[in-house]
Design a protein around this motif. Structure first.
Motif, short mmCIF file in Angstrom:
data_model
loop_
_atom_site.label_atom_id
_atom_site.label_comp_id
_atom_site.label_asym_id
_atom_site.label_seq_id
_atom_site.Cartn_x
_atom_site.Cartn_y
_atom_site.Cartn_z
N PHE A 1 0.80 -1.17 -0.16
CA PHE A 1 -0.12 0.13 0.02
C PHE A 1 0.88 1.19 0.15
O PHE A 1 0.60 2.04 -0.72
N ILE A 2 1.94 1.26 0.95
CA ILE A 2 2.67 2.35 0.88
C ILE A 2 3.38 2.88 -0.37
O ILE A 2 3.25 3.87 -0.85
N LEU A 3 3.82 1.73 -1.02
CA LEU A 3 4.89 1.94 -2.42
C LEU A 3 3.74 2.45 -3.42
O LEU A 3 4.05 3.18 -4.12
N PHE A 4 2.49 1.68 -3.17
CA PHE A 4 1.42 1.88 -4.29
C PHE A 4 0.85 3.59 -4.18
O PHE A 4 0.60 4.27 -5.04
N ILE A 5 0.92 4.09 -2.73
CA ILE A 5 0.46 5.48 -2.41
C ILE A 5 1.57 6.22 -3.11
O ILE A 5 1.24 7.31 -3.66
N ALA A 6 2.81 6.04 -2.88
CA ALA A 6 3.75 6.79 -3.26
C ALA A 6 3.97 6.94 -4.86
O ALA A 6 4.11 8.19 -5.35
N TRP A 7 3.60 5.94 -5.36
CA TRP A 7 3.51 5.72 -6.83
C TRP A 7 2.43 6.65 -7.41
O TRP A 7 2.62 7.39 -8.50
N ILE A 8 1.31 6.31 -6.79
CA ILE A 8 0.11 7.39 -7.15
C ILE A 8 0.47 8.77 -7.03
O ILE A 8 0.02 9.53 -8.20
N ASN A 9 1.06 9.12 -6.03
CA ASN A 9 1.51 10.33 -5.57
C ASN A 9 2.21 10.91 -7.23
O ASN A 9 2.11 11.98 -7.54
N TYR A 10 3.16 10.34 -7.28
CA TYR A 10 4.13 10.38 -8.53
C TYR A 10 3.26 10.63 -9.91
O TYR A 10 3.22 11.63 -10.52
N VAL A 11 2.21 9.84 -10.23
CA VAL A 11 1.56 9.64 -11.55
C VAL A 11 0.65 11.02 -11.13
O VAL A 11 0.52 11.91 -12.38
N ASN A 12 0.04 11.23 -10.11
CA ASN A 12 -0.95 12.20 -10.05
C ASN A 12 -0.19 13.73 -10.24
O ASN A 12 -0.50 14.41 -10.90
N LEU B 1 8.91 2.88 -14.28
CA LEU B 1 8.60 2.88 -15.41
C LEU B 1 7.09 3.05 -15.70
O LEU B 1 6.50 3.77 -16.46
N LEU B 2 6.47 2.13 -14.93
CA LEU B 2 4.91 1.91 -14.94
C LEU B 2 4.43 3.14 -14.60
O LEU B 2 3.29 3.62 -15.34
N ALA B 3 4.69 3.90 -13.47
CA ALA B 3 4.31 4.96 -12.88
C ALA B 3 4.26 6.32 -14.04
O ALA B 3 3.66 7.29 -14.14
N ARG C 1 9.91 9.16 -24.77
CA ARG C 1 11.17 8.83 -24.50
C ARG C 1 11.65 9.65 -23.33
O ARG C 1 12.17 9.43 -22.14
N GLN C 2 11.54 10.94 -23.76
CA GLN C 2 12.15 12.00 -23.15
C GLN C 2 11.29 12.11 -21.65
O GLN C 2 12.26 12.21 -20.71
N PHE C 3 10.06 11.72 -21.56
CA PHE C 3 9.56 12.05 -20.39
C PHE C 3 9.68 10.69 -19.24
O PHE C 3 9.86 10.77 -18.01
N LEU C 4 9.94 9.56 -20.15
CA LEU C 4 10.17 8.42 -19.24
C LEU C 4 11.67 8.76 -18.77
O LEU C 4 11.91 8.33 -17.40
N THR C 5 12.61 9.35 -19.40
CA THR C 5 13.93 9.38 -19.02
C THR C 5 13.80 10.62 -17.69
O THR C 5 14.49 10.31 -16.80
#
Lengths: 225, 806
Positions: free
Chosen positions: B295-306, B393-395, B334-338
């Motif tokens: 959950f914690i990692l998930f919440i952190a990645w959601i933050n990132y995505v959002n 990468l997924l996020a 590619r640029q934004f993934l980098t």
């Protein structure tokens, strides 16, 4: 070079449909410098966007060097764009995070030009635009005129056949404006076709031909040269 | 091209420092917390990994079910099981028994109580397990009956720096010679010992019954299967095995006895039998922590995505320009993934640093030696880094996709991106926030549920008075010679007015009642297994227990002569086990068990002998003779505790010079049963708070962004006369709506999770209304405050400024 026939473009919201271009037909020959004028909302910017393949028409034909491009998909349009067309905008549209050199370098990167060649070509064009000494500066450190010179440099660095300029002097004072107009004239003299949207009669005088538009149609054409 | 990507990425991170900080900070805390939990789980799951033959080692626990009664499972079994299995099953290569004994071990003047860490063990254990010898080897030990093997730590404890080999440890009237020294037992071993004595000696001491008994069940038994053996096939043979050796007895006693084959690796995390060796982990806790980690990692990645998606609005102009300059969609992706990888790598690196620096306090918190939590295995790190990068990468993919999809013309002209993609009505982003809140609410609900249960266990009336009770433990050799000393000590204690009561017993509340026997009603062959608690005639009153039928033990004869009827008390559960509806009905009944003819003279109201995790056991209280009492309980009533403690200690050491002075306060001991639960509660709260902090960071970033985008709207509303409250609620209500949606998703999930977990407790809180409201209110208040600050700031700002700069 450019041949558009019966071009139509509508903007639709949920309730209203606005006609931006109404069966517009124009032709621009290679090497011409054409100014497009008209009141706000007459469709001149829409036309420029379609000519620049930034937007697609709803109806009509657009022949670019004899090829029908009106129905091109995004990938093909991007490809045609980066090889043939340079843009100059009223608001310069430089990337704030990149230096002068890097901004100008951008189109070359996307066309896949190798590093040393890129460097040479960017320096050449910066030299030509007399902005070489500011190559490592960021856009916000430059004056408006200087920023527009960088924008022009970026537009021409790939040696496009066509430059589309959307009120290139709109954000500049008259002396900077004249400088930019002179740059465009020089480019045109070297063979680049230029289509410029402007409100300024003074700028329009630099062109060979003025197309006046109203309500999405051409009303008059004045040949100056 | 990548240089250009990196350059832009770096400058962008720098330019948007607040967002980058929120993103990096949230992600790195998430990464650190995740690592912390996973590492802890890794340690818990690593139990018994050190044994090279671990996949072939099985323990043999057993199940007893007396007719009509409940199944009782035991971690240990009968001593005859090991030799019989070797004899009967070709699959079994080796078998070893461990018999835990207690008492004092002496060397010279040193007397040390080896509580729970002294075993008689079969020599075959050295072939089964991979405990490493520091001195001696498996071939050189347990050749003589009185051989002993000790650990390095134990050697130091008894002999200092002297060579322990050949030295004699005195235990229970015998000298045991140290023949081998083992390296210290690793922290992740479920078997823990200080001293091992030769099992053959134990067989001799018990006149063979430690080898042949099918009734005495105190023997932890392990078997090593042959490499080609099929454990399942062997399991299938065990019912016939039980029938072969115990069939007649089972029929006669009307009980069922079956044996299991439990993989070694299952013991620490999954085993919940009675009489486990101490320190087993709890799979329920571990699973819950695992969920929290995800959950914690998930919440952190959601933050990132959002945050990245929201922030992409600001970059639409750049995207437009790049497209105009000829960038293709995939070049932009590619640029934004980098860019996102750069941010993620920074966050992962900081996360790993945080993990390293907090490892020491964390290992203190979970009471594990840091050496075992310090991961040096490069494969673990490689796996983690790959996991983080894949997750990143997924996020990163969604924001990259959104950004690269902007139509250049909209981007440049309006700087608002393509309609519908990153606009205010973004359903995707809101769904992610809802998921984030859902995860946070589940965690809070779990933590609250757990806290409530812990509180309930610690405060519920136990039915027994354990306050102000000092328990002294007798560990000297107990024969009849101790009786005069015992009587004298009791008299001294009773004479002190600061001591309210004195009572002696074989067990005290706070732990399992040591022994158990089969009892049957006279003229019935149905055995019922009951715990045996030997007490004196003051026990019931001293512990505030209630007699609900019959009478208390007074001067009834203790259990010495099997020809004399033994008067006993039973508890209410035993009444039910024997099939009586009313306590009064059992009074006067004659019962046989433990070799005695007993008569029930009274019934004791059920009380919690153990932690509330366990249900009531049937208990037989019988009068015991003095020499068998291991515990003396003193109820203290004094204002000068140190003085009284000195008095008690002086008397003890004078009267029992051979028995070390050992004492504990009963309420502390009782509470110690909840040590694991308390630890888990602390860890759970810690990570719940971390999860909340990360979620709040995300919310803060998102509200900061939303408000900055709506500043013009807010200003116009203000100019048109909107009040502070109206403007604040304009922003906050959007988020509150999301919390409410999340609550509907989270609460059923949390309900199932917490309920499932509470089922493990014989006595547990019922999930009440608080369970539904508290987590939601907590999340609402926290998110409100997070958003409120930004909203207020926006509402209080000078509208003219925003309108002018637009």
């Amino acid at each position: 070079m450019i041949n558009i026939t019966n071009l139509e473009k509508y903007y639709r919201t949920e309730e209203v449909e606005t006609v931006a271009l109404n069966k517009l037909s124009i032709t621009v020959k290679e090497g011409e410098f054409v100014a497009i004028m008209g009141p706000s909302g007459c469709g001149k910017s829409t036309l420029l966007n379609i000519l620049g393949l930034l937007d697609d028409p709803d109806n009509g034909s657009y022949l670019f060097n004899g090829t029908e491009v009106a129905k091109y998909n995004e990938r093909k349009r991007a490809d045609l764009r980066k090889r043939n067309i340079g843009f100059v905008f009223q608001s310069f549209n430089l990337i704030d995070e990149l230096t002068v050199f890097e901004n100008v370098e951008l189109p070359l990167i996307y066309t896949g030009i190798k590093g040393p060649e890129r460097k040479k070509r960017v320096e050449d064009v910066l030299d030509k635009m007399q902005i070489m000494h500011r190559r490592n500066h960021f856009p916000q450190q430059l004056s408006g005129g200087q920023q527009q010179r960088v924008a022009v440099a970026r537009a021409v660095v790939n040696n496009p056949k066509l430059i589309l300029a959307d009120e290139p002097t709109g954000n500049l004072d008259s002396s900077n404006g004249n400088e930019v107009m002179q740059l465009l004239t020089d480019l045109n003299e070297q063979g680049t076709t230029i289509i410029m949207v402007t409100h300024s009669e003074h700028d329009a005088k630099y062109s060979h031909r003025i197309i006046r538009m109203l309500d999405g149609q051409t009303v008059t054409e004045n040949i100056l040269v | 091209m990548f240089t250009n990507y990196f350059k832009t990425a770096w400058r962008n991170l720098w330019k948007n420092r607040t967002f980058s900080l929120i993103n990096i900070f949230g992600l790195s805390i998430g990464v650190a917390a995740f690592l912390m939990i996973i590492n802890y789980l890794r340690f818990e799951y690593s139990y018994d990994d050190a044994h090279l033959k671990k996949d072939r080692i099985f323990r043999v626990p057993m199940m007893l079910k007396e007719n009509g009664g409940k199944e009782q499972t035991f971690a240990f079994t009968y001593p005859a099981v090991a030799p019989s299995m070797i004899r009967d099953f070709p699959e079994v290569e080796e078998a070893a028994r461990f018999r835990r004994v207690g008492g004092i071990v002496t060397y010279g003047d040193q007397k040390i109580v080896e509580a729970g860490s002294l075993f008689y063990a079969d020599a075959s254990m050295f072939n089964i397990f991979s405990f490493r010898f520091a001195k001696g080897n498996s071939a050189s030990v347990f050749k003589e009956l009185n051989d002993a093997v000790i650990t390095e730590e134990t050697a130091k404890k008894y002999f200092g720096i002297a060579d322990p080999i050949g030295k004699a440890l005195h235990y229970n009237g015998e000298d045991y010679i140290v023949k081998g020294v083992l390296e210290n037992v690793p922290a992740n071993s479920h078997i823990r010992f200080n001293i091992l004595l030769n099992y053959e000696k134990y067989i001799q001491l018990t006149e063979g019954s430690a080898n042949t008994s099918w009734g005495w069940s105190d023997f932890y038994t392990y078997v090593l299967l042959r490499p080609d053996a099929d454990a399942n096939a062997l399991k299938a043979k065990l019912p016939a095995f039980a029938e072969r050796y115990m069939g007649d007895d089972m029929k006669k006693g009307n009980y069922e006895n079956s044996f299991f084959l439990q993989p070694l690796k299952d013991i620490h995390t999954r085993s919940r039998y009675d009489y486990e060796m101490a320190g087993n982990g709890d799979l329920g806790y571990l699973r819950y922590l695992g969920i929290a980690a995800l959950f914690i990692l998930f919440i952190a990645w959601i933050n990132y995505v959002n945050l990245s998606t929201a922030h992409s609005l600001d970059r639409s102009k750049e995207v437009g320009i790049r497209k105009v300059a000829g960038a293709g969609k995939f070049q932009l992706i590619r640029q934004f993934l980098t860019e996102s990888l750069l941010l993620n790598i920074i966050a992962i690196a900081i996360g790993i640093l945080i993990f390293r620096f907090t490892l020491s306090p964390f290992s203190n918190l979970v009471e594990k030696d840091i050496i075992y939590l310090n991961i040096t295995d490069w494969r673990f790190w490689l796996f983690m880094i790959i996991l983080f990068l894949l997750g990143s990468l997924l996020a990163a993919f969604y924001p990259a996709f959104v950004l690269s999809s902007f139509q250049p013309i909209y981007s440049i002209k309006n700087a608002k991106g393509s309609p519908g993609l990153a606009g205010g009505k973004n359903v995707f982003r809101k769904s992610l926030v809802v998921l984030q809140f859902t995860a946070a609410i589940v965690l809070i609900a779990g933590a609250i549920g757990f806290y409530e249960q812990l509180h309930y266990m610690q405060t519920r009336d136990l039915g027994v008075n354990i306050d102000q009770t000092l328990v002294l433990q007798q560990s000297g050799r107990q024969d009849s010679s101790i009786v005069p000393a015992f009587t004298s000590f009791i008299n001294e204690m009773e004479a002190n007015p600061a001591i309210q009561s004195v009572t002696a017993s074989t067990s005290v509340p706070g732990s399992e009642v040591g022994g158990s026997s089969n009892y049957s009603l006279r003229n019935s062959s149905v055995d019922r297994r009951c715990r045996n608690l030997g007490i004196d005639n003051k026990f019931i009153d001293a512990y505030g227990l209630t007699i609900v039928a019959g009478r208390n033990i007074t001067n009834d004869k203790p259990a010495v002569d099997t020809n004399v009827v033994l008067n006993i008390l039973v508890n209410e559960t035993a009444v039910k086990v024997f099939g009586f509806a009313e306590p009064a009905s059992i009074v006067g009944q004659e019962i046989d068990g433990s070799g005695f003819h007993c008569k029930v003279i009274g019934v004791v109201k059920d009380y919690h002998q153990e932690s509330l995790q366990y249900s009531f056991d049937p208990i037989v209280f019988y009068p015991e003779e003095e020499r068998n009492f291991g515990n003396i309980s003193l109820k203290l009533n004094t204002n000068d505790l140190p003085l009284l403690m000195d008095f008690i200690k002086n008397k003890w050491t004078t009267i029992f010079p051979a028995s070390p002075y050992r004492f504990f306060f009963l309420n502390e001991r009782f509470d110690a049963q909840y040590k694991n639960d308390k630890l888990f509660a602390t860890v759970l709260w810690l990570f719940t708070i971390i999860a909340l902090v990360i979620a709040c960071l995300g919310l803060f970033g998102l509200s900061l962004f939303t408000i900055s985008k709506r500043s013009k709207e807010i200003s116009i509303r203000k100019v048109l006369g909107a009040s502070l409250v109206q403007i604040t609620s304009l922003i906050t209500k959007d988020y509150l709506k999301l919390v409410i949606i999340a609550s509907f998703l989270a609460l059923p999930l949390a309900f199932i999770l917490v309920n499932n977990w509470l089922e493990d407790y014989a006595f547990h809180v019922s999930i009440g209304i608080w369970f539904f409201f508290l987590p939601v209110i907590i999340i609402m208040v926290i998110s409100l405050f997070t958003v409120l600050y930004q909203s207020l700031k926006a509402a209080l700002a000078n509208p003219v400024k925003n309108l002018r700069t637009e």
